[in-house]
Design an enzyme around this catalytic site. Sequence first.
Site, PDB file in Angstrom:
ATOM      1  N   LYS A  22       1.009  -1.464   0.173  1.00 31.80           N
ATOM      2  CA  LYS A  22       0.169  -0.149   0.003  1.00 31.80           C
ATOM      3  C   LYS A  22       0.960   1.548  -0.529  1.00 31.80           C
ATOM      4  O   LYS A  22       0.539   2.345  -0.464  1.00 31.80           O
ATOM      5  CB  LYS A  22      -0.897  -0.134   1.412  1.00 31.80           C
ATOM      6  CG  LYS A  22      -1.749   1.435   1.374  1.00 31.80           C
ATOM      7  CD  LYS A  22      -2.010   1.470   2.655  1.00 31.80           C
ATOM      8  CE  LYS A  22      -1.583   2.392   3.538  1.00 31.80           C
ATOM      9  NZ  LYS A  22      -1.913   2.710   4.803  1.00 31.80           N
ATOM     10  N   ASN A  23       2.164   1.486   1.159  1.00 27.26           N
ATOM     11  CA  ASN A  23       2.597   2.773   1.168  1.00 27.26           C
ATOM     12  C   ASN A  23       3.324   2.470   0.280  1.00 27.26           C
ATOM     13  O   ASN A  23       3.740   3.777  -0.553  1.00 27.26           O
ATOM     14  CB  ASN A  23       3.535   2.907   2.346  1.00 27.26           C
ATOM     15  CG  ASN A  23       2.319   2.701   3.743  1.00 27.26           C
ATOM     16  OD1 ASN A  23       1.427   3.399   3.444  1.00 27.26           O
ATOM     17  ND2 ASN A  23       3.317   2.119   4.814  1.00 27.26           N
ATOM     18  N   ARG A  94      -2.975  10.765   4.462  1.00 29.28           N
ATOM     19  CA  ARG A  94      -1.740  11.809   4.580  1.00 29.28           C
ATOM     20  C   ARG A  94      -1.102  11.514   2.965  1.00 29.28           C
ATOM     21  O   ARG A  94      -0.181  12.147   3.023  1.00 29.28           O
ATOM     22  CB  ARG A  94      -1.683  11.567   5.739  1.00 29.28           C
ATOM     23  CG  ARG A  94      -1.711  11.923   7.248  1.00 29.28           C
ATOM     24  CD  ARG A  94      -0.987  11.484   8.424  1.00 29.28           C
ATOM     25  NE  ARG A  94      -1.642  12.216   9.317  1.00 29.28           N
ATOM     26  CZ  ARG A  94      -1.479  13.117  10.094  1.00 29.28           C
ATOM     27  NH1 ARG A  94      -0.578  14.077   9.017  1.00 29.28           N
ATOM     28  NH2 ARG A  94      -1.812  13.937  10.758  1.00 29.28           N
ATOM     29  N   CYS A 118      -5.173   8.694   9.928  1.00 35.44           N
ATOM     30  CA  CYS A 118      -4.863   7.589  10.808  1.00 35.44           C
ATOM     31  C   CYS A 118      -4.667   9.163  12.124  1.00 35.44           C
ATOM     32  O   CYS A 118      -3.240   9.599  12.228  1.00 35.44           O
ATOM     33  CB  CYS A 118      -4.610   6.389  11.257  1.00 35.44           C
ATOM     34  SG  CYS A 118      -4.829   4.853  10.436  1.00 35.44           S
ATOM     35  N   ARG A 123       2.038  13.984  12.409  1.00 36.82           N
ATOM     36  CA  ARG A 123       2.821  14.060  11.266  1.00 36.82           C
ATOM     37  C   ARG A 123       3.116  15.295  10.218  1.00 36.82           C
ATOM     38  O   ARG A 123       2.282  15.132   9.026  1.00 36.82           O
ATOM     39  CB  ARG A 123       2.413  12.844  10.450  1.00 36.82           C
ATOM     40  CG  ARG A 123       2.483  11.302  10.915  1.00 36.82           C
ATOM     41  CD  ARG A 123       2.085   9.873  10.504  1.00 36.82           C
ATOM     42  NE  ARG A 123       0.954   9.754  10.503  1.00 36.82           N
ATOM     43  CZ  ARG A 123       0.675   8.522   9.834  1.00 36.82           C
ATOM     44  NH1 ARG A 123       0.952   7.563   9.506  1.00 36.82           N
ATOM     45  NH2 ARG A 123      -0.205   8.307   9.741  1.00 36.82           N
ATOM     46  N   PRO A 124       3.642  16.083  11.394  1.00 34.02           N
ATOM     47  CA  PRO A 124       3.489  17.231  10.080  1.00 34.02           C
ATOM     48  C   PRO A 124       4.415  16.946   8.790  1.00 34.02           C
ATOM     49  O   PRO A 124       5.123  16.121   8.284  1.00 34.02           O
ATOM     50  CB  PRO A 124       4.486  18.588  11.009  1.00 34.02           C
ATOM     51  CG  PRO A 124       5.577  17.355  11.647  1.00 34.02           C
ATOM     52  CD  PRO A 124       4.663  16.103  12.178  1.00 34.02           C
ATOM     53  N   VAL A 125       4.026  17.715   8.074  1.00 32.91           N
ATOM     54  CA  VAL A 125       4.469  18.244   6.842  1.00 32.91           C
ATOM     55  C   VAL A 125       5.670  18.899   6.203  1.00 32.91           C
ATOM     56  O   VAL A 125       6.004  20.012   5.686  1.00 32.91           O
ATOM     57  CB  VAL A 125       3.279  18.484   5.764  1.00 32.91           C
ATOM     58  CG1 VAL A 125       2.347  17.243   5.643  1.00 32.91           C
ATOM     59  CG2 VAL A 125       2.281  19.563   5.511  1.00 32.91           C
ATOM     60  N   ASP A 126       6.445  19.538   7.512  1.00 33.76           N
ATOM     61  CA  ASP A 126       7.429  21.056   7.677  1.00 33.76           C
ATOM     62  C   ASP A 126       8.531  20.516   6.318  1.00 33.76           C
ATOM     63  O   ASP A 126       9.255  20.957   5.967  1.00 33.76           O
ATOM     64  CB  ASP A 126       6.884  20.933   8.932  1.00 33.76           C
ATOM     65  CG  ASP A 126       8.334  20.403  10.084  1.00 33.76           C
ATOM     66  OD1 ASP A 126       7.497  19.063   9.954  1.00 33.76           O
ATOM     67  OD2 ASP A 126       8.791  20.329  10.793  1.00 33.76           O
ATOM     68  N   LEU A 127       8.505  18.943   6.621  1.00 28.65           N
ATOM     69  CA  LEU A 127       9.813  18.621   6.164  1.00 28.65           C
ATOM     70  C   LEU A 127       9.686  18.683   4.464  1.00 28.65           C
ATOM     71  O   LEU A 127      10.743  18.765   3.797  1.00 28.65           O
ATOM     72  CB  LEU A 127      10.200  16.667   6.772  1.00 28.65           C
ATOM     73  CG  LEU A 127      10.708  17.293   7.827  1.00 28.65           C
ATOM     74  CD1 LEU A 127      11.614  15.777   8.387  1.00 28.65           C
ATOM     75  CD2 LEU A 127      12.040  18.240   8.656  1.00 28.65           C
ATOM     76  N   ASP A 308       4.768   0.409  12.400  1.00 29.77           N
ATOM     77  CA  ASP A 308       3.399  -0.560  11.330  1.00 29.77           C
ATOM     78  C   ASP A 308       3.159  -1.123  12.250  1.00 29.77           C
ATOM     79  O   ASP A 308       2.226  -2.654  11.646  1.00 29.77           O
ATOM     80  CB  ASP A 308       3.553   0.045  10.215  1.00 29.77           C
ATOM     81  CG  ASP A 308       2.597   1.534   9.831  1.00 29.77           C
ATOM     82  OD1 ASP A 308       2.172   2.085  10.935  1.00 29.77           O
ATOM     83  OD2 ASP A 308       3.571   1.764   8.256  1.00 29.77           O
ATOM     84  N   ILE A 330       8.654   6.955  17.724  1.00 27.42           N
ATOM     85  CA  ILE A 330       7.944   7.532  15.933  1.00 27.42           C
ATOM     86  C   ILE A 330       6.699   7.588  16.378  1.00 27.42           C
ATOM     87  O   ILE A 330       7.297   9.263  15.713  1.00 27.42           O
ATOM     88  CB  ILE A 330       7.728   6.057  14.372  1.00 27.42           C
ATOM     89  CG1 ILE A 330       9.516   4.814  14.399  1.00 27.42           C
ATOM     90  CG2 ILE A 330       7.658   6.722  13.599  1.00 27.42           C
ATOM     91  CD1 ILE A 330      10.254   5.820  14.112  1.00 27.42           C
ATOM     92  N   ARG A 400      -7.859   0.309   4.723  1.00 27.32           N
ATOM     93  CA  ARG A 400      -7.394   1.345   4.255  1.00 27.32           C
ATOM     94  C   ARG A 400      -5.675   0.439   3.777  1.00 27.32           C
ATOM     95  O   ARG A 400      -4.587   0.950   3.064  1.00 27.32           O
ATOM     96  CB  ARG A 400      -7.788   2.579   5.320  1.00 27.32           C
ATOM     97  CG  ARG A 400      -8.092   3.104   5.205  1.00 27.32           C
ATOM     98  CD  ARG A 400      -7.871   4.444   6.347  1.00 27.32           C
ATOM     99  NE  ARG A 400      -6.616   4.965   6.066  1.00 27.32           N
ATOM    100  CZ  ARG A 400      -5.777   5.236   6.253  1.00 27.32           C
ATOM    101  NH1 ARG A 400      -5.800   4.807   7.482  1.00 27.32           N
ATOM    102  NH2 ARG A 400      -4.365   6.030   6.160  1.00 27.32           N
TER     103      ARG A 400
END
Length: 424
Positions: A22-23, A94, A118, A123-127, A308, A330, A400
């Site tokens: 999936k990922n 995400r 989830c 899980r920020p998107v700043d990176l 996971d 994590i 999912r």
Amino acid sequence: MDSILVRGGRRLAGRIPISGAKNACLALMPAALLTDDPLTLTNAPRLSDIRTMRQLLESLGCEVASLQAGGVLVIGAQEIANHTADYDIVRKMRASILVLGPMLARDGHAVVSLPGGCAIGARPVDLHLMGLERLGATLELRDGYVHASAPSGLRGGVVDFPMVSVGATENLLMAATLARGTTVLRNAAREPEIVDLARCLRAMGAQIAGEGTETIEIEGVARLHGATHPVVADRIELGTYMLAPAIAGGEVELVGGRRELVAAFADKLEEAGVSVEETAEGVKVSRHNGRILPVDVETAPYPGFPTDLQAQMMALLTLADGVSRLEERIFENRFMHAPELTRMGARIEVHGGAATVTGVERLKGAPVMATDLRASVSLILAGLGAEGETRVARVYHLDRGYERVEEKLSACGAEIERVTERAA
């Protein structure tokens, strides 16, 4: 709303085919935005997250066709007709943020809603944004959307990630393929999904070296072309089903899996007294006698123990002959399954980012509720090893990330079924 009903106490025997990851697929699908030729993905899993990504790509103007009952996806982005990824779609997942880099690289502008997914911690998107700025993008956060522009195109640069991020590595890897000059990604994620994406991009004409290491170098090209690429096997599904015979007892072969995808996890299984054997077609896992041995687990970026698989591993350790400790490094909010396992008789104490599990001789079936994707399957696994009946509610999370879970486990002798609750 659907629930999964599990009646425990049945030993397992048989074979389970492992689906495409999936990922990996969720990163490969946006790569189609980088070219006006079709991209064909084989071994694609049939999951709700894949359908959500398809919906998102179609909203941007892509044509997406499913062949062979959904196992093959053909994605065509002859032109990107719409450069805004709307909140109504992006909020569901995400991975939606992964359309940002490709659209920006190809057409020089994109507007993408901040994503959802989830509820397992920040899980920020700043990176992602920091990296794109290093490649010359101008970014503005406004009204919950990222407004990105690079009217003269992206340019190569050096990106030092302050922490390992799979999603940011994927986004920057795709964006850099069309940037002018050389891009170097340092402290890059090393996951098999990154390697799979790099192989696909290389088949499309990208110049990439170093995937699978901490430093990836990309030499930008003027254009990418179409390709056909098989999605790598899902290592999280592999690890999940490796736990099924470990918990229920018996022997199951995971067809299409490879130990190297889950080496740290497989080592812990063996430490717990479970047999893991490579075969010509995959991986065979068995447990025939004796209780599980306690082990300590610490999640870490690949090649460490996957976050996971932490919830599923906890389900196994509830039955260990002794005390185990799991430390989550994590995500800071990933023990929401612990109270539900406790309802089944497990003895678990959570203190911040660590959980102490004192094994019990047996679990007892109970009504429980899934809180996220991996928690949902951990409760199903626990049900396989419990006395009586376990009903897992809110399994929309499950759909999912797991394809035909009831069929796969039933084929090996598990007593499991999906039931639909009718509204009063």
